[in-house]
Motif scaffolding. Structure first.
Motif, PDB file in Angstrom:
ATOM      1  N   THR A 199      34.878  50.085  42.769  1.00  0.00           N
ATOM      2  CA  THR A 199      33.417  50.190  42.824  1.00  0.00           C
ATOM      3  C   THR A 199      32.973  51.621  42.592  1.00  0.00           C
ATOM      4  O   THR A 199      32.029  51.892  41.829  1.00  0.00           O
ATOM      5  CB  THR A 199      32.902  49.692  44.187  1.00  0.00           C
ATOM      6  N   LEU A 200      33.652  52.547  43.234  1.00  0.00           N
ATOM      7  CA  LEU A 200      33.302  53.958  43.071  1.00  0.00           C
ATOM      8  C   LEU A 200      33.606  54.438  41.659  1.00  0.00           C
ATOM      9  O   LEU A 200      32.817  55.195  41.064  1.00  0.00           O
ATOM     10  CB  LEU A 200      34.084  54.789  44.096  1.00  0.00           C
ATOM     11  N   LEU A 201      34.707  53.984  41.084  1.00  0.00           N
ATOM     12  CA  LEU A 201      35.062  54.378  39.723  1.00  0.00           C
ATOM     13  C   LEU A 201      34.035  53.848  38.714  1.00  0.00           C
ATOM     14  O   LEU A 201      33.540  54.597  37.858  1.00  0.00           O
ATOM     15  CB  LEU A 201      36.458  53.863  39.380  1.00  0.00           C
ATOM     16  N   ALA A 202      33.703  52.554  38.806  1.00  0.00           N
ATOM     17  CA  ALA A 202      32.768  51.950  37.855  1.00  0.00           C
ATOM     18  C   ALA A 202      31.377  52.566  37.968  1.00  0.00           C
ATOM     19  O   ALA A 202      30.719  52.838  36.953  1.00  0.00           O
ATOM     20  CB  ALA A 202      32.693  50.440  38.087  1.00  0.00           C
ATOM     21  N   ILE A 239      29.704  67.724  35.018  1.00  0.00           N
ATOM     22  CA  ILE A 239      30.982  68.279  35.484  1.00  0.00           C
ATOM     23  C   ILE A 239      31.358  67.689  36.836  1.00  0.00           C
ATOM     24  O   ILE A 239      32.519  67.350  37.092  1.00  0.00           O
ATOM     25  CB  ILE A 239      30.890  69.817  35.551  1.00  0.00           C
ATOM     26  N   ALA A 240      30.365  67.540  37.725  1.00  0.00           N
ATOM     27  CA  ALA A 240      30.633  66.964  39.045  1.00  0.00           C
ATOM     28  C   ALA A 240      31.085  65.511  38.935  1.00  0.00           C
ATOM     29  O   ALA A 240      32.021  65.084  39.628  1.00  0.00           O
ATOM     30  CB  ALA A 240      29.389  67.062  39.920  1.00  0.00           C
ATOM     31  N   LEU A 241      30.443  64.734  38.065  1.00  0.00           N
ATOM     32  CA  LEU A 241      30.837  63.336  37.885  1.00  0.00           C
ATOM     33  C   LEU A 241      32.233  63.223  37.267  1.00  0.00           C
ATOM     34  O   LEU A 241      33.030  62.359  37.655  1.00  0.00           O
ATOM     35  CB  LEU A 241      29.810  62.617  37.004  1.00  0.00           C
ATOM     36  N   LEU A 245      35.737  61.492  38.829  1.00  0.00           N
ATOM     37  CA  LEU A 245      36.652  60.562  38.156  1.00  0.00           C
ATOM     38  C   LEU A 245      38.093  61.044  38.251  1.00  0.00           C
ATOM     39  O   LEU A 245      39.018  60.264  38.511  1.00  0.00           O
ATOM     40  CB  LEU A 245      36.243  60.401  36.691  1.00  0.00           C
ATOM     41  N   VAL A 246      38.290  62.349  38.046  1.00  0.00           N
ATOM     42  CA  VAL A 246      39.642  62.910  38.124  1.00  0.00           C
ATOM     43  C   VAL A 246      40.216  62.739  39.529  1.00  0.00           C
ATOM     44  O   VAL A 246      41.389  62.358  39.714  1.00  0.00           O
ATOM     45  CB  VAL A 246      39.624  64.396  37.715  1.00  0.00           C
ATOM     46  N   LEU A 250      43.560  60.749  40.722  1.00  0.00           N
ATOM     47  CA  LEU A 250      44.601  61.414  41.506  1.00  0.00           C
ATOM     48  C   LEU A 250      44.849  60.701  42.826  1.00  0.00           C
ATOM     49  O   LEU A 250      45.997  60.553  43.263  1.00  0.00           O
ATOM     50  CB  LEU A 250      44.201  62.871  41.767  1.00  0.00           C
ATOM     51  N   ALA A 251      43.780  60.254  43.479  1.00  0.00           N
ATOM     52  CA  ALA A 251      43.939  59.529  44.742  1.00  0.00           C
ATOM     53  C   ALA A 251      44.718  58.234  44.530  1.00  0.00           C
ATOM     54  O   ALA A 251      45.578  57.876  45.343  1.00  0.00           O
ATOM     55  CB  ALA A 251      42.561  59.241  45.339  1.00  0.00           C
ATOM     56  N   ALA A 252      44.415  57.533  43.429  1.00  0.00           N
ATOM     57  CA  ALA A 252      45.135  56.290  43.151  1.00  0.00           C
ATOM     58  C   ALA A 252      46.612  56.558  42.898  1.00  0.00           C
ATOM     59  O   ALA A 252      47.486  55.830  43.399  1.00  0.00           O
ATOM     60  CB  ALA A 252      44.502  55.591  41.954  1.00  0.00           C
ATOM     61  N   LEU A 253      46.923  57.594  42.118  1.00  0.00           N
ATOM     62  CA  LEU A 253      48.323  57.925  41.837  1.00  0.00           C
ATOM     63  C   LEU A 253      49.054  58.352  43.103  1.00  0.00           C
ATOM     64  O   LEU A 253      50.201  57.951  43.340  1.00  0.00           O
ATOM     65  CB  LEU A 253      48.386  59.046  40.794  1.00  0.00           C
ATOM     66  N   PHE A 254      48.388  59.152  43.933  1.00  0.00           N
ATOM     67  CA  PHE A 254      49.024  59.622  45.160  1.00  0.00           C
ATOM     68  C   PHE A 254      49.293  58.455  46.103  1.00  0.00           C
ATOM     69  O   PHE A 254      50.360  58.342  46.696  1.00  0.00           O
ATOM     70  CB  PHE A 254      48.132  60.663  45.841  1.00  0.00           C
TER      71      PHE A 254
END
Length: 302
Positions: A199-202, A239-241, A245-246, A250-254
């Motif tokens: 939800t946050l990503l979309a 830049i903030a948005l 996303l980055v 990173l959170a998903a990979l971690f």
């Protein structure tokens, strides 16, 4: 079992990502709280001047940035008499100035402006001044409020969707980190984490695309204009948005690669926590935070 320092580093890494996400998302609440306003202009609204001015200068209550055609001056015949783009007067970030053509004819001129305040909120307005004496004018600036366009409504909707996704993601993650580390293997809780993250990503992708028409008051179709998207990515909100996303990636990979420890794991030595909280916790004279804050998992434990 990993060492205490290793567990602490892993837990600190997760907290850093969570804190950065909170800062990026809650920072977007600024437009709903306060934004810039016009504090003065030269010439003033309604002024009748003996001689034509060389430029028009606006002063705002805070710093502003410009869009294409941020400051336009229109003649009584609705012809533009400010051919050059706006700039900051004397380098002051809270001003907007545009030079005018020479030898302006007598009559009433309309100043239409639209800028973006420091908090990312677009603001707009219009006023008139006259040279020699007032006259009729065919110039009709747009009266649509920046908050009443289709892009602004969608932008506001997806902003609150982002808040909801953040609340769901952090709530589920905090429960696993602080109370019940073994719950990360439970399918319903994993689904909550995935739903919050997705939800946050979309919503972040939608906000990034809608940023340009939201600022400029343009049609929704301009959201897919590559040149406008490039300008959005170069600005502070873009830049903030992008950083958000980055951080989500990173959170998903971690989370996928690391079994995140709970507070209990690095606060005190001992065996790895069970996948189910012990029933004794719920029946002890001084219940743990798990039983105090999250009673329903303890019911599962019997």
């Amino acid at each position: 079992m990993p060492s205490g320092s290793s567990l602490t580093r892993k837990f600190a890494a997760v907290l850093s990502l969570v804190a950065a996400l909170c800062a990026l998302i809650l920072g977007g609440a600024g437009p709903a709280l306060a934004h810039a306003g016009l504090s003065g202009s030269d010439p003033a609204d309604g002024a009748v001047l003996d001689a034509a001015p060389k430029q028009v200068t606006l002063t705002f209550t805070e710093s502003v940035s410009f869009l294409d055609g941020s400051l336009r001056v229109l003649s009584p015949a609705n012809d533009r008499v400010s051919p050059r783009p706006a700039h900051h007067a004397d380098g002051r970030a809270n001003t907007a100035q545009v030079p005018l053509e020479e030898n302006l004819a007598q009559g009433t001129y309309t100043v239409a402006w639209r800028v973006v305040s420091a908090d990312g909120h677009p603001i707009s307005g219009a006023f008139v001044f006259s040279v020699g004496k007032p006259s009729g004018t065919t110039a009709v600036p747009a009266k649509t409020s920046p908050d009443h366009t289709a892009a602004s409504r969608l932008y506001g909707f997806f902003r609150y969707v982002a808040y909801s996704g953040l609340a769901l993601l952090l709530g589920a993650a905090a429960f696993v980190l602080v109370c019940w580390p073994g719950a990360s293997g439970i399918r319903p809780l994993r689904r909550l984490l995935v739903v919050g993250w997705a939800t946050l990503l979309a919503s972040t992708v939608a906000l990034l695309l809608l940023r340009s028409p939201y600022e400029a008051g343009g049609p929704l179709s301009s959201a897919f204009d590559p040149s406008l998207l490039g300008r959005t990515l170069a600005g502070r909100p873009g830049i903030a948005l992008t950083a958000r996303l980055v951080l989500l990636v990173l959170a998903a990979l971690f989370w996928r690669q690391t079994r995140v420890p709970s507070l209990w794991a690095w606060r005190s030595p001992g065996p790895a926590p069970s996948t189910r909280p012990p029933a004794s916790r719920c029946r002890s004279p001084s219940p743990s935070p798990c039983c105090t804050w999250w009673r329903w998992p303890c019911g599962w434990a019997g």
